[in-house]
Design a protein around this motif. Structure first.
Motif, short mmCIF file in Angstrom:
data_model
loop_
_atom_site.label_atom_id
_atom_site.label_comp_id
_atom_site.label_asym_id
_atom_site.label_seq_id
_atom_site.Cartn_x
_atom_site.Cartn_y
_atom_site.Cartn_z
N PHE A 89 2.47 13.66 -7.87
CA PHE A 89 2.10 14.42 -6.79
C PHE A 89 0.69 15.29 -7.41
N SER A 106 -1.37 18.44 -6.94
CA SER A 106 -1.19 19.75 -6.04
C SER A 106 -2.75 20.65 -6.17
N GLU A 160 6.90 23.24 -4.75
CA GLU A 160 5.64 22.66 -4.16
C GLU A 160 5.83 23.02 -2.66
N TYR A 205 3.05 22.50 0.45
CA TYR A 205 1.76 21.73 0.01
C TYR A 205 2.09 20.22 0.11
N VAL A 206 3.33 19.61 -0.05
CA VAL A 206 3.47 18.15 0.08
C VAL A 206 2.93 17.48 1.55
N PHE A 215 -1.05 12.80 -2.11
CA PHE A 215 0.23 11.84 -2.20
C PHE A 215 -0.45 10.42 -2.98
N VAL A 264 5.17 13.11 4.12
CA VAL A 264 6.39 14.18 3.47
C VAL A 264 7.53 13.24 3.51
N ILE A 288 7.10 10.76 0.37
CA ILE A 288 7.31 11.36 -0.87
C ILE A 288 8.97 11.98 -1.21
N TYR A 289 9.40 12.42 -0.38
CA TYR A 289 10.73 12.86 -0.73
C TYR A 289 11.69 11.81 -0.95
N VAL A 331 3.90 16.61 -11.55
CA VAL A 331 3.02 17.35 -10.76
C VAL A 331 1.74 17.67 -11.46
#
Length: 317
Positions: free
Chosen positions: A121, A123, A144, A147-148, A154, A178, A181-182, A193
């Motif tokens: 990721f 940031s 994070e 911010y994701v 991504f 989101v 990525i989770y 990150v």
């Protein structure tokens, strides 16, 4: 040879911003050397995006242009990524102008982590620690926070892109990136990150947030976190930390801008953002202290806004 990195740009009716974004990528040596490709996924724009996209694609073998038959909204995110061929693929806002060393960073990440392939990721300078940090799933989510939601951060590896164009869960919540990525971070439990600044955002002529900021960034966002609380990957205390950070670091600025009419953003005509946020948070133990913070930021931003008006007035003289 397969490119190391694909910069995948979902776009809709932002031809002027897209052009600047494209030029910032094309000027970098990694693009000219063929290590990076650009994928434009046009969501049936009715401005000059198609003409410009085809023109760029005709100038370079490292640029490909696709045009959707109709506007598929957020489903254009997985579509754009599925159309890339790079080992590491990055979503890129059509308004995200990349810094001159960003492609080198992305290529280095692709080469360094090509074997282990952790979740990566970007940031964009939000981190306060080292330039690059490793997190577990829980620490990543808590650290994070919201911010994701930024699509420019991504990335995904090519072997996680199988049938990606059909992997649309989360699009109905306007938070596909989101959910994805989770899901990936939880499965791998190894997240890198990168805190280096990768670019600057260009202001669109009119930012449309009429979908409802509270609905998307509180209701929908928390809905995506619920399964991880249920399976105990996140604790109740973690959820409280995430909610508090969302209030302070996200909603505050949007509410003040909404009150002061400081932006050209098109807000929802039916969503009273401040009222909804207040209703959600007013029983929290930190609410009274937060109100003091809000008033300080409000008066500061009001003063800054006034100074900008004076400066612009003087410049027009």
């Amino acid at each position: 040879m397969k490119p190391l990195v694909s910069i995948c740009i979902p776009t809709y009716n932002r031809v002027e911003q897209l052009k600047i974004t494209m030029e910032s990528i094309m000027a970098q040596p990694e693009f000219r050397e063929g290590k990076v490709e650009i994928v434009i996924s046009d969501n049936a724009s009715d401005d000059d995006t198609e003409q410009m996209g085809r023109q760029y694609a005709g100038q370079s073998d490292h640029i490909v242009y696709f045009r959707n038959e109709q506007n598929v909204r957020d489903r254009n995110f997985p579509l754009a990524l599925s159309r890339g061929t790079g080992i590491l693929r990055k979503l890129n806002n059509d308004t995200l102008c990349l810094n001159k060393d960003t492609l080198r960073l992305l290529c280095n990440l692709a080469e360094e982590y090509q074997e282990s392939r952790p979740c990566i990721f970007l940031s964009n300078g939000q981190g306060k620690g080292q330039s690059r940090e490793h997190f577990s799933f829980r620490d990543f989510v808590v650290t994070e926070g919201h911010y994701v939601t930024w699509i420019g951060g991504f990335t995904i590896w090519e072997d996680d892109c199988a049938a990606l164009e059909k992997d649309t869960a989360g699009c109905e919540l306007s938070l596909w990136q989101v959910r994805k990525i989770y899901e990936t971070a939880y499965r791998k439990n190894d997240i890198v990150v990168c805190n280096q600044r990768i670019g600057r955002s260009l202001s669109p002529a009119k930012k449309d947030v009429s979908y409802g900021l509270y609905q998307v960034f509180y209701v929908n966002y928390m809905k995506l976190l619920e399964p991880y609380e249920q399976n105990q990957a996140l604790s109740a205390e973690d959820m409280e930390i995430i909610q508090k950070n969302l209030l302070i670091n996200f909603f505050t600025e949007w509410m003040i801008n909404w009150e002061l009419s400081m932006t050209d953003a098109q807000y929802s005509a039916t969503e009273n953002l401040k009222e909804l946020v207040s209703k959600q948070y007013r029983d929290k133990p930190y609410w009274k202290e937060y109100q003091k913070l809000y008033r300080r930021r409000y008066h500061f931003m009001k003063m800054v806004n006034k100074l900008m008006e004076i400066k612009n007035f003087i410049c027009r003289k």
